[in-house]
Write a protein that holds these residues in place. Structure first.
Motif, short mmCIF file in Angstrom:
data_model
loop_
_atom_site.label_atom_id
_atom_site.label_comp_id
_atom_site.label_asym_id
_atom_site.label_seq_id
_atom_site.Cartn_x
_atom_site.Cartn_y
_atom_site.Cartn_z
N ARG A 1 -23.42 -2.58 23.88
CA ARG A 1 -24.65 -1.58 23.72
C ARG A 1 -23.72 -0.04 23.38
O ARG A 1 -22.59 0.12 23.77
CB ARG A 1 -25.01 -1.30 25.10
N ARG A 2 -24.53 0.83 22.57
CA ARG A 2 -23.96 1.87 22.41
C ARG A 2 -24.20 2.87 23.54
O ARG A 2 -25.25 2.84 24.33
CB ARG A 2 -24.71 2.56 20.99
N GLY B 1 -25.69 6.56 25.46
CA GLY B 1 -26.75 7.18 24.85
C GLY B 1 -27.86 6.40 24.34
O GLY B 1 -28.29 6.57 23.49
N GLY B 2 -28.12 5.06 24.76
CA GLY B 2 -29.08 4.28 24.24
C GLY B 2 -30.49 4.72 24.54
O GLY B 2 -31.58 3.89 24.51
N ASP B 3 -30.76 5.96 23.95
CA ASP B 3 -32.21 6.34 24.17
C ASP B 3 -32.90 6.11 22.63
O ASP B 3 -34.25 6.35 22.64
CB ASP B 3 -32.15 7.81 24.45
N GLY B 4 -32.19 5.60 21.78
CA GLY B 4 -32.79 5.27 20.25
C GLY B 4 -32.95 6.41 19.54
O GLY B 4 -33.64 6.01 18.42
N GLU B 5 -32.61 7.75 19.83
CA GLU B 5 -32.85 8.86 18.76
C GLU B 5 -31.53 9.17 18.24
O GLU B 5 -30.51 8.61 18.64
CB GLU B 5 -33.34 9.88 19.78
N GLY B 6 -31.67 9.65 17.17
CA GLY B 6 -30.50 10.18 16.29
C GLY B 6 -29.70 11.34 17.08
O GLY B 6 -30.11 11.73 18.04
N ASP B 7 -28.68 11.78 16.46
CA ASP B 7 -28.01 12.82 16.95
C ASP B 7 -28.22 14.12 16.22
O ASP B 7 -27.41 15.11 15.73
CB ASP B 7 -26.13 12.77 16.50
N ASN B 8 -29.57 14.37 16.05
CA ASN B 8 -29.94 15.75 15.32
C ASN B 8 -30.10 16.74 16.13
O ASN B 8 -30.34 17.12 17.23
CB ASN B 8 -31.49 15.35 14.79
N ALA C 1 -23.29 -14.40 28.78
CA ALA C 1 -23.90 -13.80 27.50
C ALA C 1 -24.64 -12.49 27.64
O ALA C 1 -24.55 -11.58 27.00
CB ALA C 1 -24.76 -14.70 26.97
N ALA C 2 -25.29 -12.49 28.96
CA ALA C 2 -25.86 -10.91 29.12
C ALA C 2 -24.80 -10.01 29.18
O ALA C 2 -25.19 -8.88 28.99
CB ALA C 2 -26.50 -11.06 30.40
N ARG C 3 -23.68 -10.21 30.05
CA ARG C 3 -22.81 -9.32 30.14
C ARG C 3 -22.05 -9.05 28.81
O ARG C 3 -21.68 -7.70 28.58
CB ARG C 3 -21.73 -9.65 31.24
N ALA C 4 -21.87 -9.91 27.95
CA ALA C 4 -21.29 -9.68 26.37
C ALA C 4 -22.43 -8.84 25.71
O ALA C 4 -21.72 -7.80 25.17
CB ALA C 4 -21.00 -10.90 25.74
#
Length: 65
Positions: free
Chosen positions: A55-56, A58-65, A47-50
């Motif tokens: 995950r996306r 660049g998981g820094d949590g910020e948008g592409d601005n 389940a952890a691997r799935a």
């Protein structure tokens, strides 16, 4: 006049209740066979691997601005 109370009876009853409570905790903690523990661990790892696979980038949590 009141009936005398045997304090040893209550002390022993409390000790039995404490031992029963500890036995319940131990059954949960140590009661499962090794095969079941390993199967549960494998399911959790899968389940952890799935989840990690979804995950996306660049998981820094910020948008592409």
């Amino acid at each position: 006049m009141t009936k005398p109370v045997n304090l040893n009876r209550y002390r022993k009853a409390r000790a039995r209740a404490d031992k029963a409570r500890q036995a319940d905790i131990n059954r949960v903690t140590f009661g499962s066979p090794k095969a079941l523990r390993e199967a549960q661990k494998a399911r959790e790892e899968q389940a952890a691997r799935a989840l990690e696979g979804h995950r996306r980038e660049g998981g820094d949590g910020e948008g592409d601005n």
